[in-house]
Write an enzyme that holds these catalytic residues in place. Sequence first.
Site, PDB file in Angstrom:
ATOM      1  N   ASP A  49     -39.849-110.498 108.254  1.00  0.00           N
ATOM      2  CA  ASP A  49     -40.523-109.901 109.994  1.00  0.00           C
ATOM      3  C   ASP A  49     -41.909-109.962 109.194  1.00  0.00           C
ATOM      4  O   ASP A  49     -42.572-110.532 109.223  1.00  0.00           O
ATOM      5  CB  ASP A  49     -38.999-108.989 110.283  1.00  0.00           C
ATOM      6  CG  ASP A  49     -40.059-108.282 111.083  1.00  0.00           C
ATOM      7  OD1 ASP A  49     -39.723-108.828 112.183  1.00  0.00           O
ATOM      8  OD2 ASP A  49     -40.091-106.854 111.434  1.00  0.00           O
ATOM      9  N   PHE A  84     -34.780-108.759 119.085  1.00  0.00           N
ATOM     10  CA  PHE A  84     -33.687-108.094 117.968  1.00  0.00           C
ATOM     11  C   PHE A  84     -32.599-109.125 118.008  1.00  0.00           C
ATOM     12  O   PHE A  84     -31.318-108.397 118.668  1.00  0.00           O
ATOM     13  CB  PHE A  84     -33.549-106.744 118.119  1.00  0.00           C
ATOM     14  CG  PHE A  84     -33.288-106.034 116.253  1.00  0.00           C
ATOM     15  CD1 PHE A  84     -34.291-105.394 115.438  1.00  0.00           C
ATOM     16  CD2 PHE A  84     -31.935-105.740 116.596  1.00  0.00           C
ATOM     17  CE1 PHE A  84     -33.452-105.397 113.973  1.00  0.00           C
ATOM     18  CE2 PHE A  84     -31.058-105.613 115.515  1.00  0.00           C
ATOM     19  CZ  PHE A  84     -32.233-105.135 114.471  1.00  0.00           C
ATOM     20  N   ASP A 104     -32.309-113.713 105.085  1.00  0.00           N
ATOM     21  CA  ASP A 104     -31.816-113.331 106.539  1.00  0.00           C
ATOM     22  C   ASP A 104     -33.355-114.028 107.453  1.00  0.00           C
ATOM     23  O   ASP A 104     -33.309-114.971 108.247  1.00  0.00           O
ATOM     24  CB  ASP A 104     -31.063-112.530 106.934  1.00  0.00           C
ATOM     25  CG  ASP A 104     -32.112-111.126 106.604  1.00  0.00           C
ATOM     26  OD1 ASP A 104     -32.750-110.935 106.506  1.00  0.00           O
ATOM     27  OD2 ASP A 104     -31.100-110.150 107.056  1.00  0.00           O
ATOM     28  N   ASP A 162     -27.809-107.584 110.942  1.00  0.00           N
ATOM     29  CA  ASP A 162     -26.924-106.306 111.917  1.00  0.00           C
ATOM     30  C   ASP A 162     -27.720-105.455 112.630  1.00  0.00           C
ATOM     31  O   ASP A 162     -29.361-105.851 112.666  1.00  0.00           O
ATOM     32  CB  ASP A 162     -26.784-104.805 110.414  1.00  0.00           C
ATOM     33  CG  ASP A 162     -27.573-104.271 110.551  1.00  0.00           C
ATOM     34  OD1 ASP A 162     -28.851-104.937 109.380  1.00  0.00           O
ATOM     35  OD2 ASP A 162     -27.993-102.545 110.556  1.00  0.00           O
TER      36      ASP A 162
HETATM   37  P1  IMP Z   1     -39.391-107.708 106.702  1.00  0.00           P
HETATM   38  O1  IMP Z   1     -39.584-106.523 105.493  1.00  0.00           O
HETATM   39  O2  IMP Z   1     -39.923-106.305 107.561  1.00  0.00           O
HETATM   40  O3  IMP Z   1     -39.566-109.150 106.836  1.00  0.00           O
HETATM   41  O4  IMP Z   1     -37.910-107.042 107.117  1.00  0.00           O
HETATM   42  C1  IMP Z   1     -36.713-108.223 106.890  1.00  0.00           C
HETATM   43  C2  IMP Z   1     -35.758-107.196 107.514  1.00  0.00           C
HETATM   44  O5  IMP Z   1     -35.435-106.291 108.087  1.00  0.00           O
HETATM   45  C3  IMP Z   1     -34.549-108.589 107.342  1.00  0.00           C
HETATM   46  O6  IMP Z   1     -34.113-108.889 106.290  1.00  0.00           O
HETATM   47  C4  IMP Z   1     -33.422-107.822 108.127  1.00  0.00           C
HETATM   48  O7  IMP Z   1     -32.929-106.756 107.123  1.00  0.00           O
HETATM   49  C5  IMP Z   1     -34.399-106.970 108.945  1.00  0.00           C
HETATM   50  N1  IMP Z   1     -35.152-107.701 110.057  1.00  0.00           N
HETATM   51  C6  IMP Z   1     -36.094-108.188 111.101  1.00  0.00           C
HETATM   52  N2  IMP Z   1     -35.194-108.279 112.138  1.00  0.00           N
HETATM   53  C7  IMP Z   1     -34.275-107.722 112.118  1.00  0.00           C
HETATM   54  C8  IMP Z   1     -33.624-108.795 113.375  1.00  0.00           C
HETATM   55  O8  IMP Z   1     -33.932-109.222 114.217  1.00  0.00           O
HETATM   56  N3  IMP Z   1     -32.591-108.069 113.071  1.00  0.00           N
HETATM   57  C9  IMP Z   1     -31.764-107.959 112.086  1.00  0.00           C
HETATM   58  N4  IMP Z   1     -32.563-107.550 111.226  1.00  0.00           N
HETATM   59  C10 IMP Z   1     -34.109-107.846 111.330  1.00  0.00           C
END
Ligand code: IMP
Length: 172
Positions: free
Chosen positions: A100, A150, A97, A157
Amino acid sequence: MELKTLIDENKLNQRIKELADEINNDFTCDEPVIAICILKGAVMFYAELMKHLKMPVKMEFVRLSSYGNSKTSSGKVSALNISLPPLENQKVLVVEDIVDTGLTLNFLLNYIKEKGQAKEVKLVTLFDKKCARKYNVHPDYCAFDVDNKFIVGFGLDNQEFYRNIPYIGYIE
Ligand code: IMP
């Protein structure tokens, strides 16, 4: 909590169709692909994207979590369900999705590597939050770049709510 619209349903679906066209152009139409959905957040994006892919697709699901109930990454991935079929010599499309920090994708890519030599692994994400990146992860296909907001809706979610909203919004 009041939600502001960032991307409406029409724009989302139109852009997802464009991404599918890109993927259809890059993959040969008769070679099967294993498309892995990262639950829960990618559920809506995955379902919409799959409708437009032209090659034979096997649909697989893993459930990973790095955020828990907070608005920032915990720095640790919980693999709540990660059973996958053998990927040796298979073409794989990982569907996320939002990338980040890149921790979740980095974790899954390492897991896929450990499972044997896939023929090709491509990453597609609905959103790329490049400014937050800590791991060396680069999506091959991305629908939208997003700054350090966010966002919620369309699978994303806040404390498990808003996933069912058909557009992307943000909380001010
Ligand atoms: P990462 O592992 O830090 O890349 O984070 C990825 C996961 O964090 C995504 O699959 C989302 O579930 C969650 N995430 C990161 N940013 C957002 C946001 O802005 N809104 C909602 N969920 C987020």
